[in-house]
Design a protein around this motif. Sequence first.
Motif, PDB file in Angstrom:
ATOM      1  N   VAL A 158      68.468  37.155  75.834  1.00 42.33           N
ATOM      2  CA  VAL A 158      67.870  37.548  77.117  1.00 42.33           C
ATOM      3  C   VAL A 158      66.438  37.025  77.122  1.00 42.33           C
ATOM      4  CG1 VAL A 158      67.154  39.463  78.581  1.00 42.33           C
ATOM      5  CG2 VAL A 158      69.294  39.619  77.276  1.00 42.33           C
ATOM      6  N   ILE A 173      65.685  46.226  78.593  1.00 41.58           N
ATOM      7  CA  ILE A 173      66.777  45.828  79.473  1.00 41.58           C
ATOM      8  C   ILE A 173      66.777  46.676  80.744  1.00 41.58           C
ATOM      9  CG2 ILE A 173      69.292  45.868  79.719  1.00 41.58           C
ATOM     10  CD1 ILE A 173      68.316  43.424  78.319  1.00 41.58           C
ATOM     11  N   VAL A 223      70.181  35.086  80.922  1.00 46.93           N
ATOM     12  CA  VAL A 223      70.837  35.126  79.615  1.00 46.93           C
ATOM     13  C   VAL A 223      71.286  33.708  79.305  1.00 46.93           C
ATOM     14  CG1 VAL A 223      72.680  36.172  78.245  1.00 46.93           C
ATOM     15  CG2 VAL A 223      71.638  37.450  80.123  1.00 46.93           C
TER      16      VAL A 223
END
Length: 281
Positions: A158, A173, A223
């Motif tokens: 990420v 996240i 990603v």
Amino acid sequence: MENFTISPDDCLILRAFKEASSLREAAKILNCDPAGLQRKTQRISEDYGLIQKIDGRWGLTDSGLALVGWVEESIAAQKKVMQGQSTIRIASTMWLVEQFLIPHLSFFPTKAHLNISTPGGDIENHLITGACDFVIVCHPPEDPAIAHKQLFKEEWLVVTPVSWKTKGQKLSIDALMKKPFIRHEQMNPDIFSFSDLSAQTVLTVDSLIGVRSAVLNGVGWSVVPKILVHDLLKEKKIALVEHEIEMDRKMCVWWLRRRTDSKKLSTQVCQFLQTAYDKLK
């Protein structure tokens, strides 16, 4: 045994006309009699349509030019064979070629001439039709005529624009779920265990190189494969968000099952990839 559709001598005649501006000049290149060359050229024109007279001068047709291109490639390949230098043709994706294969060519274990292509589309067909000797991608083939070997695991990360990183504070996240997301066209966010990101998706790109560029230029987070952004992370031009991503994908080398020569060479191709990957650790 099959013969050439058109003889090597006729191929060289066509090649001479590509270089020459007249029949006499072509005869000089071929070191032959102009009258005899005129008869041979007329026959090639009638039999194959590869050369024709335009305004009183012989000129190659589109098919003739294409054939001469093949002739020149064949001559170059023949020279390499006679010099003991083989050619290995590798097909891969654009991002793997740019970010991984080209920068690590010095690790290739043989002195063979490498021909690297990025066909896109149906890459299996590219191998099956003989357009390349090996395919390097991050998934196994579907056609049973293709053998393959799986190597190291493809790691995904990420990443965010470096401007999003606050000194002394780590992005989570959960925090990213409300920020602009860059999606690769073939990406299914569900495989990354994320919630629905459709509302946060501000850009969809059909290439991973484009996704990387969007993150680098501050458009949003995404990603991506570790190999794609290894250098940017090292140079601190983008930021990493710690998050474990489970991906059942590995770097693969494909070759045609019926080609014993490719099976032997596959060991060297695999060795090259493994060595290059170890250098990234």
